[in-house]
Scaffold this motif. Structure first.
Motif, PDB file in Angstrom:
ATOM      1  N   ARG A 148       0.838  -1.211   0.000  1.00  0.00           N
ATOM      2  CA  ARG A 148       0.000   0.000   0.000  1.00  0.00           C
ATOM      3  C   ARG A 148       0.871   1.259   0.000  1.00  0.00           C
ATOM      4  O   ARG A 148       2.034   1.211   0.380  1.00  0.00           O
ATOM      5  CB  ARG A 148      -0.955   0.006   1.179  1.00  0.00           C
ATOM      6  CG  ARG A 148      -0.317   0.232   2.509  1.00  0.00           C
ATOM      7  CD  ARG A 148      -1.368   0.404   3.624  1.00  0.00           C
ATOM      8  NE  ARG A 148      -0.718   0.711   4.861  1.00  0.00           N
ATOM      9  CZ  ARG A 148      -0.315  -0.171   5.762  1.00  0.00           C
ATOM     10  NH1 ARG A 148      -0.530  -1.460   5.566  1.00  0.00           N
ATOM     11  NH2 ARG A 148       0.282   0.224   6.859  1.00  0.00           N
ATOM     12  N   LEU A 149       0.283   2.348  -0.452  1.00  0.00           N
ATOM     13  CA  LEU A 149       0.931   3.654  -0.410  1.00  0.00           C
ATOM     14  C   LEU A 149       0.489   4.365   0.870  1.00  0.00           C
ATOM     15  O   LEU A 149      -0.700   4.424   1.172  1.00  0.00           O
ATOM     16  CB  LEU A 149       0.553   4.482  -1.629  1.00  0.00           C
ATOM     17  CG  LEU A 149       0.960   3.916  -2.982  1.00  0.00           C
ATOM     18  CD1 LEU A 149       0.465   4.809  -4.105  1.00  0.00           C
ATOM     19  CD2 LEU A 149       2.463   3.751  -3.052  1.00  0.00           C
ATOM     20  N   GLU A 150       1.465   4.912   1.590  1.00  0.00           N
ATOM     21  CA  GLU A 150       1.163   5.635   2.829  1.00  0.00           C
ATOM     22  C   GLU A 150       0.937   7.116   2.508  1.00  0.00           C
ATOM     23  O   GLU A 150       1.827   7.771   1.952  1.00  0.00           O
ATOM     24  CB  GLU A 150       2.335   5.523   3.816  1.00  0.00           C
ATOM     25  CG  GLU A 150       2.472   4.150   4.429  1.00  0.00           C
ATOM     26  CD  GLU A 150       1.524   3.946   5.591  1.00  0.00           C
ATOM     27  OE1 GLU A 150       1.410   4.846   6.452  1.00  0.00           O
ATOM     28  OE2 GLU A 150       0.890   2.879   5.631  1.00  0.00           O
ATOM     29  N   HIS A 151      -0.196   7.642   2.813  1.00  0.00           N
ATOM     30  CA  HIS A 151      -0.566   9.052   2.661  1.00  0.00           C
ATOM     31  C   HIS A 151      -0.190   9.618   1.293  1.00  0.00           C
ATOM     32  O   HIS A 151       0.582  10.571   1.186  1.00  0.00           O
ATOM     33  CB  HIS A 151       0.084   9.904   3.771  1.00  0.00           C
ATOM     34  CG  HIS A 151      -0.117   9.342   5.145  1.00  0.00           C
ATOM     35  ND1 HIS A 151      -1.357   9.280   5.740  1.00  0.00           N
ATOM     36  CD2 HIS A 151       0.762   8.795   6.029  1.00  0.00           C
ATOM     37  CE1 HIS A 151      -1.237   8.731   6.931  1.00  0.00           C
ATOM     38  NE2 HIS A 151       0.033   8.424   7.144  1.00  0.00           N
ATOM     39  N   PRO A 152      -0.700   9.036   0.224  1.00  0.00           N
ATOM     40  CA  PRO A 152      -0.373   9.577  -1.101  1.00  0.00           C
ATOM     41  C   PRO A 152      -1.056  10.939  -1.298  1.00  0.00           C
ATOM     42  O   PRO A 152      -2.149  11.175  -0.768  1.00  0.00           O
ATOM     43  CB  PRO A 152      -0.945   8.532  -2.062  1.00  0.00           C
ATOM     44  CG  PRO A 152      -2.067   7.907  -1.303  1.00  0.00           C
ATOM     45  CD  PRO A 152      -1.641   7.940   0.150  1.00  0.00           C
ATOM     46  N   PRO A 153      -0.413  11.843  -2.011  1.00  0.00           N
ATOM     47  CA  PRO A 153      -1.070  13.137  -2.272  1.00  0.00           C
ATOM     48  C   PRO A 153      -2.259  12.944  -3.211  1.00  0.00           C
ATOM     49  O   PRO A 153      -2.274  12.017  -4.015  1.00  0.00           O
ATOM     50  CB  PRO A 153       0.038  13.968  -2.922  1.00  0.00           C
ATOM     51  CG  PRO A 153       1.028  12.977  -3.427  1.00  0.00           C
ATOM     52  CD  PRO A 153       0.902  11.743  -2.591  1.00  0.00           C
ATOM     53  N   ARG A 154      -3.236  13.827  -3.088  1.00  0.00           N
ATOM     54  CA  ARG A 154      -4.427  13.723  -3.938  1.00  0.00           C
ATOM     55  C   ARG A 154      -4.116  14.094  -5.381  1.00  0.00           C
ATOM     56  O   ARG A 154      -4.708  13.563  -6.308  1.00  0.00           O
ATOM     57  CB  ARG A 154      -5.536  14.614  -3.404  1.00  0.00           C
ATOM     58  CG  ARG A 154      -6.098  14.112  -2.118  1.00  0.00           C
ATOM     59  CD  ARG A 154      -7.246  14.972  -1.685  1.00  0.00           C
ATOM     60  NE  ARG A 154      -7.658  14.563  -0.346  1.00  0.00           N
ATOM     61  CZ  ARG A 154      -8.736  14.979   0.235  1.00  0.00           C
ATOM     62  NH1 ARG A 154      -9.518  15.838  -0.386  1.00  0.00           N
ATOM     63  NH2 ARG A 154      -9.052  14.563   1.429  1.00  0.00           N
ATOM     64  N   SER A 155      -3.228  15.029  -5.534  1.00  0.00           N
ATOM     65  CA  SER A 155      -2.850  15.446  -6.886  1.00  0.00           C
ATOM     66  C   SER A 155      -1.368  15.811  -6.894  1.00  0.00           C
ATOM     67  O   SER A 155      -0.785  16.088  -5.857  1.00  0.00           O
ATOM     68  CB  SER A 155      -3.710  16.631  -7.352  1.00  0.00           C
ATOM     69  OG  SER A 155      -3.479  17.743  -6.498  1.00  0.00           O
ATOM     70  N   LEU A 156      -0.787  15.809  -8.096  1.00  0.00           N
ATOM     71  CA  LEU A 156       0.627  16.116  -8.253  1.00  0.00           C
ATOM     72  C   LEU A 156       0.756  17.305  -9.201  1.00  0.00           C
ATOM     73  O   LEU A 156      -0.024  17.452 -10.147  1.00  0.00           O
ATOM     74  CB  LEU A 156       1.382  14.908  -8.817  1.00  0.00           C
ATOM     75  CG  LEU A 156       1.328  13.613  -8.018  1.00  0.00           C
ATOM     76  CD1 LEU A 156       1.988  12.482  -8.808  1.00  0.00           C
ATOM     77  CD2 LEU A 156       2.018  13.779  -6.670  1.00  0.00           C
ATOM     78  N   ARG A 157       1.775  18.175  -8.946  1.00  0.00           N
ATOM     79  CA  ARG A 157       2.009  19.337  -9.808  1.00  0.00           C
ATOM     80  C   ARG A 157       3.384  19.220 -10.431  1.00  0.00           C
ATOM     81  O   ARG A 157       4.340  18.773  -9.795  1.00  0.00           O
ATOM     82  CB  ARG A 157       1.931  20.628  -9.003  1.00  0.00           C
ATOM     83  CG  ARG A 157       0.553  20.907  -8.528  1.00  0.00           C
ATOM     84  CD  ARG A 157       0.515  22.244  -7.895  1.00  0.00           C
ATOM     85  NE  ARG A 157      -0.842  22.537  -7.498  1.00  0.00           N
ATOM     86  CZ  ARG A 157      -1.299  23.729  -7.330  1.00  0.00           C
ATOM     87  NH1 ARG A 157      -0.528  24.760  -7.513  1.00  0.00           N
ATOM     88  NH2 ARG A 157      -2.534  23.909  -6.978  1.00  0.00           N
ATOM     89  N   VAL A 158       3.470  19.658 -11.644  1.00  0.00           N
ATOM     90  CA  VAL A 158       4.727  19.635 -12.382  1.00  0.00           C
ATOM     91  C   VAL A 158       5.725  20.537 -11.664  1.00  0.00           C
ATOM     92  O   VAL A 158       5.392  21.616 -11.204  1.00  0.00           O
ATOM     93  CB  VAL A 158       4.515  20.115 -13.833  1.00  0.00           C
ATOM     94  CG1 VAL A 158       5.834  20.234 -14.576  1.00  0.00           C
ATOM     95  CG2 VAL A 158       3.575  19.184 -14.560  1.00  0.00           C
ATOM     96  N   GLY A 159       6.985  20.049 -11.548  1.00  0.00           N
ATOM     97  CA  GLY A 159       8.055  20.843 -10.971  1.00  0.00           C
ATOM     98  C   GLY A 159       8.169  20.718  -9.458  1.00  0.00           C
ATOM     99  O   GLY A 159       9.092  21.255  -8.867  1.00  0.00           O
ATOM    100  N   ARG A 160       7.264  20.045  -8.827  1.00  0.00           N
ATOM    101  CA  ARG A 160       7.339  19.870  -7.367  1.00  0.00           C
ATOM    102  C   ARG A 160       7.835  18.473  -7.043  1.00  0.00           C
ATOM    103  O   ARG A 160       7.627  17.546  -7.803  1.00  0.00           O
ATOM    104  CB  ARG A 160       5.962  20.079  -6.736  1.00  0.00           C
ATOM    105  CG  ARG A 160       5.518  21.525  -6.873  1.00  0.00           C
ATOM    106  CD  ARG A 160       4.378  21.882  -6.011  1.00  0.00           C
ATOM    107  NE  ARG A 160       4.728  21.766  -4.592  1.00  0.00           N
ATOM    108  CZ  ARG A 160       3.843  21.868  -3.618  1.00  0.00           C
ATOM    109  NH1 ARG A 160       2.580  22.062  -3.902  1.00  0.00           N
ATOM    110  NH2 ARG A 160       4.206  21.754  -2.372  1.00  0.00           N
ATOM    111  N   GLU A 161       8.504  18.365  -5.908  1.00  0.00           N
ATOM    112  CA  GLU A 161       9.023  17.066  -5.462  1.00  0.00           C
ATOM    113  C   GLU A 161       8.086  16.520  -4.389  1.00  0.00           C
ATOM    114  O   GLU A 161       7.670  17.240  -3.483  1.00  0.00           O
ATOM    115  CB  GLU A 161      10.434  17.262  -4.873  1.00  0.00           C
ATOM    116  CG  GLU A 161      11.132  15.951  -4.620  1.00  0.00           C
ATOM    117  CD  GLU A 161      12.582  16.171  -4.194  1.00  0.00           C
ATOM    118  OE1 GLU A 161      12.920  15.721  -3.094  1.00  0.00           O
ATOM    119  OE2 GLU A 161      13.353  16.786  -4.965  1.00  0.00           O
TER     120      GLU A 161
END
Length: 193
Positions: A148-161
């Motif tokens: 499983r993935l622990e606390h995955p972000p809801r969305s991802l933005r280009v250029g961010r880590e």
């Protein structure tokens, strides 16, 4: 008896002398003697390859396994039994050819709980000598029970880590984790900590 002995006995009877025989002191006892020959040491094989005991590895979870136990000798012919951790698994003898007794243990799908199981082939034909046995331990590769993935972000933005944690548990050996994005996999697997 010959004629001379017959004449001697008749003469003794005529003279009042009798020969006494004590038949009560003569006893005959008949007994049957069973000679028991203990069986030889069980020989184990898998897929025609002879095993020497110890560990059988690596075995894959849910795969089939057929173990053959062959025992030479034994009068009367031995019972050949498979046990797992001391509990009887299989008592059916498949064949007796000459003085060789064979029992095949077929496990259709190895379950996780067979990992580190102690399997023994035991041959016995009497209650006087100890049974002959050969044992081995099953060592298995096990799939993860949890991924499983622990606390995955809801969305991802280009250029961010982002730091995303993948958790796995219950596998043996430790798994290699590969990340994919769409149809592209990471170039090198990440080793679990």
């Amino acid at each position: 008896m010959n004629k001379e002995e017959n004449k001697k006995e008749e003469k003794e009877r005529e003279e009042g002398k009798t020969k006494e025989e004590n038949e009560a002191s003569t006893r005959r006892t008949y007994l049957s003697l069973w000679v028991v020959e203990p069986p030889g040491t069980p020989q184990l094989s898998v897929g025609g390859r002879r095993l020497t005991g110890g560990a059988l590895e690596p075995l894959q979870e849910s795969h089939a396994l057929v173990l053959t136990c062959s025992v030479e000798g034994g009068v009367p012919p031995p019972q050949v039994v498979w046990t797992r951790n001391g509990q009887v698994l299989d008592t059916e003898v498949e064949s007796r050819l000459g003085d060789v007794t064979v029992n095949r243990l077929t496990l259709d799908a190895l379950a996780r709980d067979f990992h580190n199981s102690h399997l023994a082939c035991v041959a016995d034909n009497n209650n006087v000598t100890s049974p002959a046995s050969t044992a081995l331990t099953l060592v298995m590769n096990l799939r993860p029970l949890v991924t499983r993935l622990e606390h995955p972000p809801r969305s991802l933005r280009v250029g961010r880590e982002y730091q995303i944690l993948c958790v796995t548990a219950g596998s043996r050996p430790h798994p290699n984790i590969t990340w994919t994005l769409g149809n592209v996999a990471s170039l090198s697997p990440l080793v679990a900590e």
